[in-house]
Design a protein around this motif. Structure first.
Motif, PDB file in Angstrom:
ATOM      1  N   LEU A   1       6.211  78.754 -11.281  1.00  0.00           N
ATOM      2  CA  LEU A   1       6.188  77.700 -10.280  1.00  0.00           C
ATOM      3  C   LEU A   1       6.769  78.247  -8.978  1.00  0.00           C
ATOM      4  O   LEU A   1       7.206  79.395  -8.911  1.00  0.00           O
ATOM      5  CB  LEU A   1       6.971  76.489 -10.782  1.00  0.00           C
ATOM      6  N   SER A   2       6.773  77.444  -7.940  1.00  0.00           N
ATOM      7  CA  SER A   2       7.209  77.920  -6.633  1.00  0.00           C
ATOM      8  C   SER A   2       8.658  78.390  -6.680  1.00  0.00           C
ATOM      9  O   SER A   2       9.464  77.873  -7.458  1.00  0.00           O
ATOM     10  CB  SER A   2       7.059  76.805  -5.592  1.00  0.00           C
ATOM     11  N   PRO A   3       9.021  79.367  -5.834  1.00  0.00           N
ATOM     12  CA  PRO A   3      10.409  79.846  -5.810  1.00  0.00           C
ATOM     13  C   PRO A   3      11.361  78.773  -5.296  1.00  0.00           C
ATOM     14  O   PRO A   3      10.950  77.807  -4.658  1.00  0.00           O
ATOM     15  CB  PRO A   3      10.346  81.038  -4.841  1.00  0.00           C
ATOM     16  N   HIS A   4      12.640  78.958  -5.603  1.00  0.00           N
ATOM     17  CA  HIS A   4      13.663  78.058  -5.104  1.00  0.00           C
ATOM     18  C   HIS A   4      14.806  78.886  -4.540  1.00  0.00           C
ATOM     19  O   HIS A   4      14.870  80.102  -4.742  1.00  0.00           O
ATOM     20  CB  HIS A   4      14.168  77.129  -6.216  1.00  0.00           C
ATOM     21  N   ARG A   5      15.700  78.223  -3.819  1.00  0.00           N
ATOM     22  CA  ARG A   5      16.819  78.912  -3.204  1.00  0.00           C
ATOM     23  C   ARG A   5      18.122  78.496  -3.864  1.00  0.00           C
ATOM     24  O   ARG A   5      18.289  77.342  -4.270  1.00  0.00           O
ATOM     25  CB  ARG A   5      16.885  78.597  -1.703  1.00  0.00           C
ATOM     26  N   LEU A   6      19.044  79.432  -3.940  1.00  0.00           N
ATOM     27  CA  LEU A   6      20.416  79.152  -4.329  1.00  0.00           C
ATOM     28  C   LEU A   6      21.259  79.225  -3.071  1.00  0.00           C
ATOM     29  O   LEU A   6      21.261  80.235  -2.367  1.00  0.00           O
ATOM     30  CB  LEU A   6      20.910  80.180  -5.360  1.00  0.00           C
ATOM     31  N   CYS A   7      21.960  78.137  -2.786  1.00  0.00           N
ATOM     32  CA  CYS A   7      22.650  78.005  -1.512  1.00  0.00           C
ATOM     33  C   CYS A   7      23.945  77.232  -1.713  1.00  0.00           C
ATOM     34  O   CYS A   7      24.073  76.441  -2.657  1.00  0.00           O
ATOM     35  CB  CYS A   7      21.735  77.280  -0.519  1.00  0.00           C
ATOM     36  N   CYS A   8      24.909  77.451  -0.819  1.00  0.00           N
ATOM     37  CA  CYS A   8      26.150  76.670  -0.847  1.00  0.00           C
ATOM     38  C   CYS A   8      25.945  75.346  -0.119  1.00  0.00           C
ATOM     39  O   CYS A   8      25.214  75.274   0.873  1.00  0.00           O
ATOM     40  CB  CYS A   8      27.284  77.442  -0.174  1.00  0.00           C
ATOM     41  N   TYR A   9      26.629  74.307  -0.612  1.00  0.00           N
ATOM     42  CA  TYR A   9      26.550  72.977  -0.019  1.00  0.00           C
ATOM     43  C   TYR A   9      27.950  72.371   0.067  1.00  0.00           C
ATOM     44  O   TYR A   9      28.839  72.707  -0.721  1.00  0.00           O
ATOM     45  CB  TYR A   9      25.665  72.051  -0.855  1.00  0.00           C
ATOM     46  N   ALA A  10      28.110  71.480   1.028  1.00  0.00           N
ATOM     47  CA  ALA A  10      29.336  70.699   1.141  1.00  0.00           C
ATOM     48  C   ALA A  10      28.987  69.368   1.778  1.00  0.00           C
ATOM     49  O   ALA A  10      27.913  69.204   2.372  1.00  0.00           O
ATOM     50  CB  ALA A  10      30.389  71.429   1.968  1.00  0.00           C
ATOM     51  N   SER A  11      29.888  68.404   1.673  1.00  0.00           N
ATOM     52  CA  SER A  11      29.654  67.115   2.330  1.00  0.00           C
ATOM     53  C   SER A  11      29.915  67.249   3.827  1.00  0.00           C
ATOM     54  O   SER A  11      30.741  68.070   4.254  1.00  0.00           O
ATOM     55  CB  SER A  11      30.561  66.044   1.734  1.00  0.00           C
ATOM     56  N   PRO A  12      29.237  66.465   4.649  1.00  0.00           N
ATOM     57  CA  PRO A  12      29.515  66.501   6.098  1.00  0.00           C
ATOM     58  C   PRO A  12      30.972  66.196   6.404  1.00  0.00           C
ATOM     59  O   PRO A  12      31.551  66.781   7.336  1.00  0.00           O
ATOM     60  CB  PRO A  12      28.572  65.416   6.654  1.00  0.00           C
ATOM     61  N   GLU A  13      31.589  65.300   5.635  1.00  0.00           N
ATOM     62  CA  GLU A  13      32.990  64.945   5.871  1.00  0.00           C
ATOM     63  C   GLU A  13      33.910  66.141   5.600  1.00  0.00           C
ATOM     64  O   GLU A  13      34.862  66.393   6.359  1.00  0.00           O
ATOM     65  CB  GLU A  13      33.382  63.759   4.981  1.00  0.00           C
ATOM     66  N   TYR A  14      33.619  66.881   4.521  1.00  0.00           N
ATOM     67  CA  TYR A  14      34.450  68.052   4.223  1.00  0.00           C
ATOM     68  C   TYR A  14      34.341  69.084   5.340  1.00  0.00           C
ATOM     69  O   TYR A  14      35.350  69.651   5.786  1.00  0.00           O
ATOM     70  CB  TYR A  14      34.024  68.675   2.888  1.00  0.00           C
TER      71      TYR A  14
END
Length: 300
Positions: free
Chosen positions: A164-177
């Protein structure tokens, strides 16, 4: 003159094949949609005809005997042939129909498959969906699964597959943080931040965060104040402001659209090509499987 095999004996062989693969009469009965006692009686009659014990039975387990192990693979071939005949008959129908058993990991099931099921059912109302979500690897053939979506490499020659299509591994955080603590500009800056990490249930190991830095891919295991054994729990904690976490793009997309998560720093994200749809060869002509596979390709 060769003795003709009776229907009752075929039933016993199928019950034996299922019970040997699944490890219990109850699981075999569930897979065959009959009662556990019916499975038990079919196997007992088969043992009487063959003159051998196929299982060693205790109150808690069902184990193949030496004779049972020798015969089990042959019985499995018979079961696969029977299933393929059934699938070929289904393929003769003009439109997809019947019950479709789908297996997937929890993140893919929650974020990719479940949201697409309503539209799929509108398009194919004669197909019912039995969606089974688990991060444990299962035997598709033994469990009677029609289609599975896996993260990882395929090592079973009995299965057909489609990347299936590739995906990305990425860091995330909340806008408030990020508003309170700032946005890290480089993976090295994570040591100054709170992080939330995933622990694999199967191994107990912590998830190693991959980053693309120049031409190299590096991995780190952050010192995390929070560790969760489910990816959905990681994102829930991160969205609540607990810190920075790593997730797949397909799992985080809905959170990003709701402005609950922000990808950071996206230029260091790693692309993966290891999400694969797999299905038994006996299902290759099944119209419902083909229709669901097309839906998956569109969804990814």
């Amino acid at each position: 003159m060769t003795e003709q095999i009776g229907l009752d004996r075929l039933t016993g062989l199928i019950a034996f094949a299922k019970a040997g693969s699944l490890g219990s009469y109850t699981a075999a009965a569930r897979s065959l949609s009959i009662s556990p006692s019916a499975v038990s009686k079919s196997v007992q009659r088969l043992e009487q005809r063959l003159g051998v014990s196929l299982f060693t039975r205790t109150t808690r387990s069902l184990t193949l005997t030496a004779e049972g192990r020798e015969l089990h693979e042959r019985a499995l071939r018979l079961l696969r042939d029977a299933e393929e005949i059934e699938q070929l008959a289904k393929a003769a129908r003009a439109a997809p129909s019947g019950n479709l058993k789908i297996a997937a990991s929890l993140p893919i099931g929650l974020h990719v498959i479940a949201p697409a099921l309503a539209e799929f059912r509108k398009r194919y109302p004669s197909v019912t969906i039995d969606l089974r979500l688990s991060d444990h690897m299962i035997d598709l053939i033994a469990e009677g699964i029609d289609l599975s979506i896996r993260i990882g490499e395929l090592d079973d020659s009995r299965l057909l597959s489609r990347r299936l299509s590739p995906h990305r591994l990425c860091c995330y955080a909340s806008p408030e943080y990020l508003a309170e603590h700032g946005t890290p500009g480089h993976p090295d800056d994570l040591v100054e931040h709170e992080t939330v990490n995933l622990r694999y249930k199967s191994t107990g190991q912590l998830f190693r965060w991959p980053f693309r830095i120049g031409e190299r891919e590096v991995e780190i295991v952050p010192s995390s104040g929070i560790v969760v054994d489910a990816s959905e729990g990681v994102m829930t904690a991160v969205a609540a402001g607990a810190g920075i976490g790593m997730a797949t793009s397909f799992a985080a997309t809905a959170w990003v659209k709701r402005a609950q998560l922000t990808p950071i720093p996206s230029e260091f994200a790693v692309e993966r090509h290891n999400v694969t749809a797999v299905w038994p060869q006996s299902r290759r002509t099944n119209p419902a499987v083909r229709a669901f596979l097309k839906m998956l390709i569109d969804a990814f």
